[in-house]
Design a protein around this motif. Sequence first.
Motif, mmCIF file in Angstrom:
data_model
loop_
_atom_site.group_PDB
_atom_site.id
_atom_site.type_symbol
_atom_site.label_atom_id
_atom_site.label_comp_id
_atom_site.label_asym_id
_atom_site.label_seq_id
_atom_site.Cartn_x
_atom_site.Cartn_y
_atom_site.Cartn_z
ATOM 1 N N LEU A 103 0.819 -1.207 0.000
ATOM 2 C CA LEU A 103 0.000 0.000 0.000
ATOM 3 C C LEU A 103 0.856 1.261 0.000
ATOM 4 O O LEU A 103 2.066 1.201 0.142
ATOM 5 N N SER A 104 0.194 2.380 -0.142
ATOM 6 C CA SER A 104 0.852 3.677 -0.042
ATOM 7 C C SER A 104 0.900 4.103 1.424
ATOM 8 O O SER A 104 0.467 3.355 2.297
ATOM 9 N N LEU A 105 1.361 5.315 1.649
ATOM 10 C CA LEU A 105 1.331 5.865 2.996
ATOM 11 C C LEU A 105 0.505 7.137 2.969
ATOM 12 O O LEU A 105 0.473 7.842 1.960
ATOM 13 N N GLU A 135 11.358 6.481 11.553
ATOM 14 C CA GLU A 135 12.530 6.120 10.744
ATOM 15 C C GLU A 135 12.516 6.932 9.459
ATOM 16 O O GLU A 135 11.503 7.518 9.108
ATOM 17 N N LYS A 137 12.284 8.046 5.597
ATOM 18 C CA LYS A 137 11.550 7.593 4.419
ATOM 19 C C LYS A 137 12.543 7.632 3.259
ATOM 20 O O LYS A 137 12.890 8.704 2.752
ATOM 21 N N SER A 142 10.682 0.936 -4.294
ATOM 22 C CA SER A 142 10.358 -0.092 -3.299
ATOM 23 C C SER A 142 10.426 -1.493 -3.878
ATOM 24 O O SER A 142 10.144 -1.730 -5.054
ATOM 25 N N VAL A 334 8.995 8.279 8.321
ATOM 26 C CA VAL A 334 7.773 7.491 8.444
ATOM 27 C C VAL A 334 7.556 7.214 9.922
ATOM 28 O O VAL A 334 8.488 6.814 10.627
#
Length: 717
Positions: A103-105, A135, A137, A142, A334
């Motif tokens: 999925l996306s964020l 942490e 991004k 990906s 993130v």
Amino acid sequence: MYASDKTRQLQETSKSLLKRLAGKPLKPADISTLRQVLVFHEYRYYILNDPLITDTEYDSLYKSLESLEAADPSIIRPDSPTQRVAKSLTKNFPAVHHLVPMLSLENSYNADDLLDWDRKARELTGLSGIAYCVEPKFDGASISLVYKNDLLVRGATRGDGVEGDDITINIKQIRSVPLSAAFSDYGIEQVEIRGEVLMNKENFKKYNAQLAEQQLPPLANPRNAASGSLHIKDPAEVGRRNLEAFLYHVSYYADSENLDINRGEMAGTESAHAARSKKTPLTHSDSLDMLWNLGFRSPQKEKIVFRNIQDTIDYCLDFESKRDQLPYEIDGMVIKVNDFALQDKMGMTTHHPRWAIAFKFKARQATSRLLKVEFQVGRTGSITPVAKIEPVPIGGVTVGSVSLFNEDVVRSKDLKLGDSVLVERAGDVIPYIVKPLTDLRTGKEKKIVFPTQCPACGDELVRAEDEAVLRCININCPAQVVERIIHFVSKDAMDIRSFGAANVLKFYELGLLKDVPGIYQLPFDKIAALEGFGEKSISNLQSAIEASKKQPLHRVIFALGIRYVGETTAKTLAKAVSYLPDFKKFSLDELLALEDIGPKVAGSILQFFENPDNLKMLSKLEGLGVNMRSSRSDKTETGNLSGLSFLFTGTLHELKRSEAEELVEQNGGKILSGVSSNLSYLVVGEDAGSKLEKAKKIPAIKILTEKEFLKFMGKAT
Ligand code: AMP
Ligand code: ZN
């Protein structure tokens, strides 16, 4: 991953293998030891960035494993270090289904967004405070990896999130991705992990420099470089691009007792977590530790858990201020709910998990207007279109000029004068125009017209058939002469520090400097009369010019600005002769026999040394005292110490301090002036004082005696 006694033991084993190798070939009985030490040294190099043996030593161990395996292919294990290599693909990459959709964020851009998000998260969970893991991004491409029974069985791109491309053979080229990892120690039989492939800033620069040497337009940013590289059908080329991978997410695992257990966005339930083997991590932070312990590069050092949102926000902002100092690009942070059980409770939308959010850093893009295009003449006569735009601040720098590289780039982007344009500047990457905003066109925009005559000398421009660039072929074209001199004195070439482009231009315009040899015949009496030249600056300039005469041959070759000869080729050339003018005697075949020199480059070198004007210039330079001979630093692997820094303290016995420092610099290392956490090695001579005391308090600094240093350099040179 390796405890210190294990580290020492593997290092000793490596040394004894190397010693035996020097005498005679290793035996089949050594294969498993060889594999073990090679995996260990890959880990030291690619994960810890702290190699314990030289590249040459690694290569000789590797070759020895390769030949033993070739003698009996039945013993080759799929995770042997030799199994990263693969043949080129002829088909497309097959599509694969992700075990859990990628999925996306959700995005946030400021502290208020994060405060809102935290409030919602607390409402959703009914908790008064939530532990968050923060942490970086990573700004790359990906990937998802599947390990089954401890072996890497699949690597895939994100694709549309449900299906990606199977790029396993390319993933195996990324040396920071282990081919096997002991997930079974955690009771995990099959696992899907996620991460990001990147090209670090330094490799990106080098890669673009190589493209420039071939007169190809550079890649826009490291992200494009990474994602483009993953789809190349020649795995060996993927290997040459030096990609890295950070793994930051465990999306699915099944353990030995229950193969149906999922975790992650799709089917995680509380009972699933309860049923999981005890050893498996229960928080995100622990899962990053697990990955790190298994030999992956996870953001183990960068991540941090906070119990409240304000600290989380502060950490994000602090990281943003350090963004430019990182060796790789990140575009934000993130924030993830740390507890897996809580993550499962919060669930996801069709677009993103509710338990994570990205905090995006300030954009490095801006919109502006294309005002005009100027045409600059380079040192090889190439004409480069440069866009002049309405100045805009991007990432803390005002950008008013953007290179457009060549006519093809301008045409393919369909740029017009007067266009509104989207401009990007990523980190220390040169700014570029992403695209014109065609929806904003008024109809008054004008076509960009390329010149037919050189803007500097007026000669007719030519365009070679196989080239996208226009070129002025007048060797005496003033713009080219100036550019050649600027290149000659530049930092990566002869490194004449206080010279600089502005002085070159000034001296040239005043007639005080006409060509490259003129650098060594400057009329200092006349320069002294110029404004801005005091005694001090003149003596600085004089000593910098004097010092440059002793530069190693590879720098002299690079400084000559031979077309297609960049720093790497210059080093290859410097190794091939002991006296520069000897290249006159080289044939095309002899040049082609040199490492990484193709017909285009060889042709250009040949042409350079056939030209009597160039030979005259070389003998003039030699007569003025410029080094024409190769030295030890040309012959050895220069740059072995690149990225490492040294400081000497106390009295040395074998070498003078200055000699020791020179040795470090010749091998690509840096000399620091004081003890700080940036220091890699402190070399202590007799009667060392406070520097040693200070260095002892900083664990990252390694302390060497003079003897150890010499041994170290013996290895390195
Ligand atoms: P976006 O593409 O802007 O929707 O952001 C989501 C992407 O960020 C994910 O697909 C990941 O590829 C990437 N990403 C980079 N670093 C991380 C990280 N530490 N955790 C999760 N996702 C990350
Ligand atoms: Zn010209």
